[in-house]
Design a protein around this motif. Structure first.
Motif: not given
Length: 130
Positions: A83-89, A91-103, A116-125
């Motif tokens: 569970s701790a690993l899933r949470s860390a993953v 968080r890291a995925r959301a941060q990486a996606l947020a960085e990608l959304l800059l470009d 879906s676009r909605q699923a991705l938005h939910k991930s980085v919200k």
């Protein structure tokens, strides 16, 4: 967690996924040792799961966990570590996606990831004000 055979782990090292002050070490210590829990965590509980399922294993995991109740306590720790690993993953995925959304656009990234676009938005919200 890979330990060398001469390493003798302590509970703090074995339970690095736990918050300081958590009582998991005391609970586990009633049944087994840090070495056994480290070994179970190192193989993601596969050996212990196999033995509990009635399969023959190279090691008597249940006995090393202090019996069946100890095995249940150790398996709960495998779940806590996962569970701790899933949470860390996440968080890291959301941060990486947020960085990608800059470009890149949501549509472009969603297509590349097969979501879906909605699923991705939910991930980085909530990350960086998105």
């Amino acid at each position: 967690m890979e330990l060398l055979s001469h390493d003798v782990p302590d509970w703090t090292r074995v339970l690095a996924h736990r918050a300081p002050g958590d009582d998991a070490a005391e609970r586990l210590a009633r049944w087994t040792t840090p070495r056994v829990v480290a070994d179970v965590l190192a193989d993601s509980g596969r050996g212990l799961l196999a033995q509990v399922a009635g399969e023959t294993t190279d090691r008597d995991w249940v006995d090393e966990c202090g019996g069946l109740l100890g095995a249940v306590v150790v398996l709960a720790e495998v779940d806590a570590a996962a569970s701790a690993l899933r949470s860390a993953v996440a968080r890291a995925r959301a941060q990486a996606l947020a960085e990608l959304l800059l470009d890149h656009s949501l549509v472009e990234l969603a297509a590349a990831l097969g979501v879906s676009r909605q699923a991705l938005h939910k991930s980085v919200k909530g990350v960086r004000g998105l």
